[in-house]
Design a protein around this motif. Structure first.
Motif, PDB file in Angstrom:
ATOM      1  N   ASN A 119       6.349 -86.087  13.273  1.00 31.75           N
ATOM      2  CA  ASN A 119       4.936 -85.793  12.994  1.00 31.75           C
ATOM      3  C   ASN A 119       4.376 -84.894  14.079  1.00 31.75           C
ATOM      4  OD1 ASN A 119       5.275 -88.942  12.051  1.00 31.75           O
ATOM      5  ND2 ASN A 119       4.004 -87.773  10.624  1.00 31.75           N
ATOM      6  N   ARG A 120       3.441 -84.038  13.697  1.00 35.41           N
ATOM      7  CA  ARG A 120       2.725 -83.189  14.650  1.00 35.41           C
ATOM      8  C   ARG A 120       1.394 -83.835  15.002  1.00 35.41           C
ATOM      9  NH1 ARG A 120      -0.376 -77.907  14.687  1.00 35.41           N
ATOM     10  NH2 ARG A 120      -1.092 -78.527  12.626  1.00 35.41           N
ATOM     11  N   LEU A 121       0.990 -83.708  16.261  1.00 35.25           N
ATOM     12  CA  LEU A 121      -0.270 -84.278  16.717  1.00 35.25           C
ATOM     13  C   LEU A 121      -1.360 -83.216  16.682  1.00 35.25           C
ATOM     14  CD1 LEU A 121       0.922 -86.441  19.738  1.00 35.25           C
ATOM     15  CD2 LEU A 121       1.012 -86.928  17.295  1.00 35.25           C
ATOM     16  N   VAL A 122      -2.494 -83.580  16.128  1.00 32.44           N
ATOM     17  CA  VAL A 122      -3.628 -82.663  15.991  1.00 32.44           C
ATOM     18  C   VAL A 122      -4.867 -83.354  16.547  1.00 32.44           C
ATOM     19  CG1 VAL A 122      -5.113 -81.436  14.358  1.00 32.44           C
ATOM     20  CG2 VAL A 122      -2.641 -81.508  13.978  1.00 32.44           C
ATOM     21  N   PHE A 123      -5.666 -82.608  17.314  1.00 26.63           N
ATOM     22  CA  PHE A 123      -6.871 -83.163  17.922  1.00 26.63           C
ATOM     23  C   PHE A 123      -8.089 -82.379  17.416  1.00 26.63           C
ATOM     24  CE2 PHE A 123      -3.375 -84.363  20.536  1.00 26.63           C
ATOM     25  CZ  PHE A 123      -3.707 -85.606  21.047  1.00 26.63           C
ATOM     26  N   ARG A 124      -8.978 -83.061  16.737  1.00 27.53           N
ATOM     27  CA  ARG A 124     -10.189 -82.401  16.248  1.00 27.53           C
ATOM     28  C   ARG A 124     -11.143 -82.137  17.405  1.00 27.53           C
ATOM     29  NH1 ARG A 124     -11.314 -86.109  10.907  1.00 27.53           N
ATOM     30  NH2 ARG A 124      -9.879 -85.035   9.487  1.00 27.53           N
ATOM     31  N   PRO A 125     -11.987 -81.115  17.270  1.00 24.01           N
ATOM     32  CA  PRO A 125     -12.991 -80.849  18.312  1.00 24.01           C
ATOM     33  C   PRO A 125     -13.937 -82.037  18.462  1.00 24.01           C
ATOM     34  CG  PRO A 125     -12.846 -79.019  16.763  1.00 24.01           C
ATOM     35  CD  PRO A 125     -12.049 -80.135  16.186  1.00 24.01           C
ATOM     36  N   SER A 126     -14.530 -82.140  19.646  1.00 25.24           N
ATOM     37  CA  SER A 126     -15.432 -83.244  19.912  1.00 25.24           C
ATOM     38  C   SER A 126     -16.632 -83.203  18.985  1.00 25.24           C
ATOM     39  CB  SER A 126     -15.824 -83.184  21.359  1.00 25.24           C
ATOM     40  OG  SER A 126     -17.037 -82.962  21.580  1.00 25.24           O
ATOM     41  N   GLU A 127     -17.078 -84.398  18.609  1.00 22.15           N
ATOM     42  CA  GLU A 127     -18.192 -84.539  17.672  1.00 22.15           C
ATOM     43  C   GLU A 127     -19.368 -85.188  18.401  1.00 22.15           C
ATOM     44  OE1 GLU A 127     -16.499 -86.963  14.651  1.00 22.15           O
ATOM     45  OE2 GLU A 127     -14.885 -85.555  14.202  1.00 22.15           O
ATOM     46  N   ASP A 128     -20.459 -84.430  18.556  1.00 23.25           N
ATOM     47  CA  ASP A 128     -21.620 -84.940  19.276  1.00 23.25           C
ATOM     48  C   ASP A 128     -22.670 -85.540  18.345  1.00 23.25           C
ATOM     49  OD1 ASP A 128     -20.581 -84.142  21.743  1.00 23.25           O
ATOM     50  OD2 ASP A 128     -21.353 -82.106  21.475  1.00 23.25           O
ATOM     51  N   ALA A 129     -22.756 -85.030  17.126  1.00 26.67           N
ATOM     52  CA  ALA A 129     -23.799 -85.483  16.200  1.00 26.67           C
ATOM     53  C   ALA A 129     -23.484 -86.880  15.677  1.00 26.67           C
ATOM     54  CB  ALA A 129     -23.936 -84.519  15.043  1.00 26.67           C
TER      55      ALA A 129
ATOM     56  N   ALA B 186      -2.474 -93.504   6.028  1.00 25.97           N
ATOM     57  CA  ALA B 186      -1.012 -93.416   6.023  1.00 25.97           C
ATOM     58  C   ALA B 186      -0.579 -91.965   5.838  1.00 25.97           C
ATOM     59  CB  ALA B 186      -0.443 -94.290   4.915  1.00 25.97           C
ATOM     60  N   VAL B 187       0.114 -91.429   6.817  1.00 24.28           N
ATOM     61  CA  VAL B 187       0.519 -90.021   6.839  1.00 24.28           C
ATOM     62  C   VAL B 187       2.008 -89.917   6.519  1.00 24.28           C
ATOM     63  CG1 VAL B 187       0.742 -87.972   8.290  1.00 24.28           C
ATOM     64  CG2 VAL B 187      -1.262 -89.464   8.514  1.00 24.28           C
ATOM     65  N   ALA B 188       2.354 -89.038   5.608  1.00 30.44           N
ATOM     66  CA  ALA B 188       3.749 -88.865   5.217  1.00 30.44           C
ATOM     67  C   ALA B 188       4.581 -88.299   6.368  1.00 30.44           C
ATOM     68  CB  ALA B 188       3.844 -87.940   4.007  1.00 30.44           C
ATOM     69  N   PRO B 189       5.867 -88.600   6.395  1.00 30.23           N
ATOM     70  CA  PRO B 189       6.748 -87.974   7.384  1.00 30.23           C
ATOM     71  C   PRO B 189       6.614 -86.460   7.337  1.00 30.23           C
ATOM     72  CG  PRO B 189       7.897 -89.720   6.219  1.00 30.23           C
ATOM     73  CD  PRO B 189       6.584 -89.546   5.521  1.00 30.23           C
ATOM     74  N   GLY B 190       6.498 -85.858   8.510  1.00 32.22           N
ATOM     75  CA  GLY B 190       6.291 -84.421   8.603  1.00 32.22           C
ATOM     76  C   GLY B 190       4.837 -84.017   8.608  1.00 32.22           C
ATOM     77  N   GLY B 191       3.938 -84.956   8.289  1.00 36.58           N
ATOM     78  CA  GLY B 191       2.515 -84.650   8.252  1.00 36.58           C
ATOM     79  C   GLY B 191       1.867 -84.717   9.623  1.00 36.58           C
ATOM     80  N   ASP B 192       0.618 -84.292   9.682  1.00 42.29           N
ATOM     81  CA  ASP B 192      -0.127 -84.280  10.942  1.00 42.29           C
ATOM     82  C   ASP B 192      -0.801 -85.627  11.195  1.00 42.29           C
ATOM     83  OD1 ASP B 192       0.551 -81.638  11.237  1.00 42.29           O
ATOM     84  OD2 ASP B 192      -1.409 -80.850  10.625  1.00 42.29           O
ATOM     85  N   LEU B 193      -0.662 -86.123  12.412  1.00 43.30           N
ATOM     86  CA  LEU B 193      -1.421 -87.279  12.862  1.00 43.30           C
ATOM     87  C   LEU B 193      -2.659 -86.733  13.567  1.00 43.30           C
ATOM     88  CD1 LEU B 193       1.476 -89.530  14.215  1.00 43.30           C
ATOM     89  CD2 LEU B 193       0.117 -89.902  12.148  1.00 43.30           C
ATOM     90  N   VAL B 194      -3.810 -86.933  12.955  1.00 48.63           N
ATOM     91  CA  VAL B 194      -5.039 -86.293  13.426  1.00 48.63           C
ATOM     92  C   VAL B 194      -5.867 -87.292  14.232  1.00 48.63           C
ATOM     93  CG1 VAL B 194      -7.137 -85.091  12.739  1.00 48.63           C
ATOM     94  CG2 VAL B 194      -5.032 -84.789  11.416  1.00 48.63           C
ATOM     95  N   SER B 195      -6.180 -86.905  15.468  1.00 48.24           N
ATOM     96  CA  SER B 195      -7.035 -87.715  16.324  1.00 48.24           C
ATOM     97  C   SER B 195      -8.468 -87.233  16.157  1.00 48.24           C
ATOM     98  CB  SER B 195      -6.588 -87.580  17.781  1.00 48.24           C
ATOM     99  OG  SER B 195      -7.115 -88.608  18.565  1.00 48.24           O
ATOM    100  N   PRO B 196      -9.410 -88.141  15.871  1.00 50.36           N
ATOM    101  CA  PRO B 196     -10.788 -87.720  15.592  1.00 50.36           C
ATOM    102  C   PRO B 196     -11.490 -87.155  16.817  1.00 50.36           C
ATOM    103  CG  PRO B 196     -10.634 -90.108  15.702  1.00 50.36           C
ATOM    104  CD  PRO B 196      -9.236 -89.595  15.761  1.00 50.36           C
ATOM    105  N   GLY B 197     -12.589 -86.457  16.575  1.00 51.80           N
ATOM    106  CA  GLY B 197     -13.297 -85.780  17.651  1.00 51.80           C
ATOM    107  C   GLY B 197     -13.913 -86.696  18.680  1.00 51.80           C
ATOM    108  N   PHE B 198     -14.158 -87.953  18.335  1.00 56.53           N
ATOM    109  CA  PHE B 198     -14.768 -88.889  19.283  1.00 56.53           C
ATOM    110  C   PHE B 198     -13.722 -89.617  20.134  1.00 56.53           C
ATOM    111  CE2 PHE B 198     -14.452 -90.911  15.077  1.00 56.53           C
ATOM    112  CZ  PHE B 198     -13.560 -91.934  15.352  1.00 56.53           C
ATOM    113  N   CYS B 199     -12.446 -89.248  19.972  1.00 57.21           N
ATOM    114  CA  CYS B 199     -11.388 -89.959  20.691  1.00 57.21           C
ATOM    115  C   CYS B 199     -11.357 -89.560  22.158  1.00 57.21           C
ATOM    116  CB  CYS B 199     -10.033 -89.667  20.065  1.00 57.21           C
ATOM    117  SG  CYS B 199      -9.453 -87.985  20.398  1.00 57.21           S
ATOM    118  N   ASN B 200     -10.694 -90.360  22.964  1.00 54.36           N
ATOM    119  CA  ASN B 200     -10.421 -90.025  24.357  1.00 54.36           C
ATOM    120  C   ASN B 200      -9.016 -89.470  24.539  1.00 54.36           C
ATOM    121  OD1 ASN B 200     -12.220 -92.974  24.951  1.00 54.36           O
ATOM    122  ND2 ASN B 200     -12.979 -90.961  25.527  1.00 54.36           N
ATOM    123  N   ASP B 201      -8.130 -89.824  23.629  1.00 54.82           N
ATOM    124  CA  ASP B 201      -6.736 -89.422  23.747  1.00 54.82           C
ATOM    125  C   ASP B 201      -6.049 -89.754  22.428  1.00 54.82           C
ATOM    126  OD1 ASP B 201      -4.462 -88.431  25.084  1.00 54.82           O
ATOM    127  OD2 ASP B 201      -3.806 -90.441  25.604  1.00 54.82           O
ATOM    128  N   GLY B 202      -4.789 -89.433  22.321  1.00 50.31           N
ATOM    129  CA  GLY B 202      -3.984 -89.812  21.170  1.00 50.31           C
ATOM    130  C   GLY B 202      -2.526 -89.728  21.550  1.00 50.31           C
TER     131      GLY B 202
END
Length: 331
Positions: A314-324, A148-164
């Motif tokens: 909210n701001r959208l943030v995308f983490r780098p891809s995670e291969d491990a 649960a992200v507070a208003p104004g916080g970042d919505l973070v998409s994990p590195g294994f995602c395809n989109d967000g």
């Protein structure tokens, strides 16, 4: 009546109540959750419970939003006891599209997807008479209070995602009483952030695509949901408006009644554990993804609707891809 939670000038959590245009701190109220518990124990409405407190100084919620001092309108002292869930295929869209889809399903049932079949099930039996049970909707789990992200916080998409991408919705907020009875606290704007590319690959990936953060608030509407909610969803990129579209909610725009959606969530005993908080998102018919928008790092989403107070941003943030691969240790 609208209620919210903020960080006050001393950095402490405070409850804010808005009646009309003025928003004031509620003196002596430690949290929305504590107010709800008090109201349940006293057997009174939340509004009456709030009226038993004195109002403190007025605050400017828009300014507090700009300063990053808005909190979620309700939390649980233990985040593991706050549940983020939702339902899909619950909103009607345009009447013309609905009629066309319905005609297709009757004429060529073999070519209709499972999603479309479930949508039609809601049209046919999602609005039972009061006290009766209708068809169950699509249902999904998003996570607990850690998501649960507070208003104004970042919505973070994990590195294994395809989109967000954003999903502008109305969420019902509930607290479970000591005897296991669910109490509805109110309604809030919500951004049910999801991975639509992953979901489109195969509908069996829906559960994966929904395990993402979500935000709701900033203000909680105490009382009944209007029959029709007409809001607006916007995406800004680099400070400029990239996409804008209205969204509709409320029972006048839904194929299920709220009571039917609530029944099919709380019929499970695991969701009636005393003290737990539930934020249940009712679905939407409006997505930027459906209009060909692919959200990018730093995009800002704004969801607003008359009667719900300050817009949810909210701001959208995308983490780098995670291969491990995640390594599990053996004890």
């Amino acid at each position: 009546m609208l209620i919210s939670q903020i960080r006050d000038d001393a950095g402490n959590q405070a409850v804010v109540v808005r009646n009309g245009s003025e928003a004031c701190i509620l003196k002596g109220a430690p949290s929305t959750y504590a107010l709800v518990q008090e109201a349940i124990e006293k057997g009174i409405s939340l509004a009456d419970c709030i009226r038993g407190y004195d109002l403190g100084p007025a605050v400017d919620l828009e300014q507090l939003a700009a300063e990053g001092r808005l909190l979620l309108p309700i939390t649980h002292p233990d985040g593991a006891h706050l549940h983020l869930t939702g339902t899909g295929l619950t909103h009607l869209g345009s009447a013309a599209t609905r009629d066309a889809m319905h005609a297709k399903s009757k004429n060529d049932d073999a070519n209709v997807t499972d999603s479309m079949k479930m949508f039609h099930m809601g049209l046919e039996n999602g609005r039972p008479a009061p006290g009766h049970v209708g068809v169950q909707p699509e249902w999904f789990y998003k996570g607990n209070g850690a998501c649960a992200v507070a208003p104004g916080g970042d919505l973070v998409s994990p590195g294994f995602c395809n989109d967000g991408g954003e999903e502008p919705e109305i969420a019902g907020v509930y607290v479970i009483a000591r005897d296991g009875s669910p109490f509805r606290v109110g309604f809030a704007l919500a951004n049910e952030f999801s991975d639509h590319v992953m979901e489109r690959q195969n509908y069996l990936y829906l559960a994966h695509s929904k395990l993402r953060p979500a935000s709701f608030g900033p203000e909680l509407l105490v009382g009944e949901l209007p029959e029709s909610v007409q809001g607006t969803s916007r995406i800004y990129r680099g400070g400029s408006l990239l996409w804008e579209k209205p969204f509709l909610s409320g029972e006048a725009n839904m194929s299920h009644t709220l009571a039917n959606l609530e029944h099919h969530h709380f019929k499970y005993g695991v969701f009636r554990q005393p003290g737990d908080v539930h934020v249940h998102m009712f679905g939407t018919a409006t997505l930027s993804f459906a209009d060909g928008i692919s959200c990018q790092e730093g995009d800002e989403v704004e969801i607003s609707a008359p009667g719900f107070g300050v817009p949810l941003k909210n701001r959208l943030v995308f983490r780098p891809s995670e291969d491990a691969a995640v390594q599990v240790k053996v004890l």
